[in-house]
Scaffold this active site. Structure first.
Site, PDB file in Angstrom:
ATOM      1  N   ILE A  35      10.201  32.390  31.651  1.00 26.10           N
ATOM      2  CA  ILE A  35       9.108  31.418  31.645  1.00 26.10           C
ATOM      3  C   ILE A  35       8.604  31.082  30.246  1.00 26.10           C
ATOM      4  O   ILE A  35       7.740  30.209  30.092  1.00 26.10           O
ATOM      5  CB  ILE A  35       7.930  31.907  32.506  1.00 26.10           C
ATOM      6  N   SER A  39       9.159  32.840  18.854  1.00 25.36           N
ATOM      7  CA  SER A  39       9.928  33.266  17.689  1.00 25.36           C
ATOM      8  C   SER A  39      10.290  34.740  17.745  1.00 25.36           C
ATOM      9  O   SER A  39      11.335  35.155  17.237  1.00 25.36           O
ATOM     10  CB  SER A  39       9.130  32.988  16.413  1.00 25.36           C
ATOM     11  N   ASP A 151      -4.199  32.133  17.949  1.00 24.51           N
ATOM     12  CA  ASP A 151      -3.160  31.245  18.490  1.00 24.51           C
ATOM     13  C   ASP A 151      -3.715  30.467  19.687  1.00 24.51           C
ATOM     14  O   ASP A 151      -3.080  30.382  20.735  1.00 24.51           O
ATOM     15  CB  ASP A 151      -1.934  32.069  18.905  1.00 24.51           C
TER      16      ASP A 151
END
Length: 289
Positions: A35, A39, A151
């Site tokens: 899913i 990186s 993030d």
């Protein structure tokens, strides 16, 4: 050199080949589908054979070696210390050969991008303020525990049944913790390269607030209608394109550090709550600049 670069890329792709459906990880978790892919990690939706629960299993990306393993170790440590129903819960951690696997509660939902471009949702100022308050409560909880997310992008904020879930803590760090260093470049495959630090964000609350500012703008642009009579040669700023109330525009400028930034997420929360309470005042309506 081109051959060695190609060979290196081929080997890395082979090493990072995702687990196939029905593969059993850790002698317990059956892969249903992949899913997500980042990186430094591969994310699977799995069935826990012991509990019968659907879980998310994140694997450190093999080609990234120790660096990816260290990042996953950090993410596991962060989730262990958090307990919030809108944040993935730590479930398990195991290794297989040199690879590491983090097991979390599975969370799904729509992203803001899904809602705007697939479901044609439009977000006015009041909608933006209400949703931002939800997101900020999660971010405030995280900051109170001593962490920053770092993030807060569109894919990591999920909308489910009118509520927000916050996922992917792969870059989260303790407030004030120095950023990690980049994995040194393998110079035999890259010519004229030099090892340097990746431009990681500083571990400050202001970095999460900046991300929230961009999140709000993305939401508000859902109502933007371009002026077809205006030439496209001159690029306009968001302040010119979005007819926002003075209060909301000033708030976003502070979040983006275009004017005096907020000292903390708590200060921003107080100002956001105050703005929400005064939205009925005629002088603060949309378009009152």
């Amino acid at each position: 050199m081109r051959f060695f670069s190609y060979l290196s890329s081929f080997i890395n792709n082979w090493r990072d080949y995702p687990a196939e459906e029905n593969t059993i990880l850790g002698k317990r978790y059956t892969v249903q589908q992949m899913i997500g892919e980042g990186s430094y990690g591969l994310l699977y939706k799995c069935m826990d054979q012991q509990s019968g629960d659907v879980v998310a299993v994140k694997q450190s990306r093999p080609s990234k070696g120790d660096y990816a393993r260290q990042l996953l170790d950090r993410e596991a440590a962060v989730l262990r210390s958090l307990q919030h129903p809108r944040i993935p819960a730590y479930r398990d951690f195991f290794t297989n050969n040199r690879d590491r696997y983090l097991v979390m509660s599975y969370m799904n939902g729509d992203t803001l991008e899904d809602l705007i471009f697939e479901q044609n949702m439009k977000y006015e100022e009041d909608d933006c303020i209400e949703i931002t308050q939800q997101l900020l409560k999660l971010v405030r909880y995280l900051h109170e525990q001593g962490y920053v997310h770092l993030d807060l992008r569109i894919p990591n904020v999920l909308f489910k049944d009118g509520r927000i879930n916050l996922i992917d803590f792969g870059l989260a760090r303790r407030i004030g913790e120095p950023p990690p260093l980049q994995v040194p470049v393998r110079k035999q495959f890259k010519r004229d390269s030099s090892a340097s630090s990746v431009q990681f964000k500083d571990s400050k609350e202001s970095e999460d607030l900046r991300d929230i500012g961009h999140f709000m703008l993305f939401m508000l642009y859902s109502t933007y209608e371009p002026d077809n009579n205006r030439g496209t040669a001159v690029e306009r700023s968001w302040q010119e394109e979005l007819h926002l109330s003075t209060g909301l525009q000033n708030m976003i400028k502070r979040l983006l550090q275009l004017s005096e930034p907020y000292s903390s997420s708590l200060e921003f929360m107080h100002e956001l709550q105050s703005l929400a309470k005064t939205r009925s005042h005629p002088s603060d309506k949309k378009g009152s600049l």
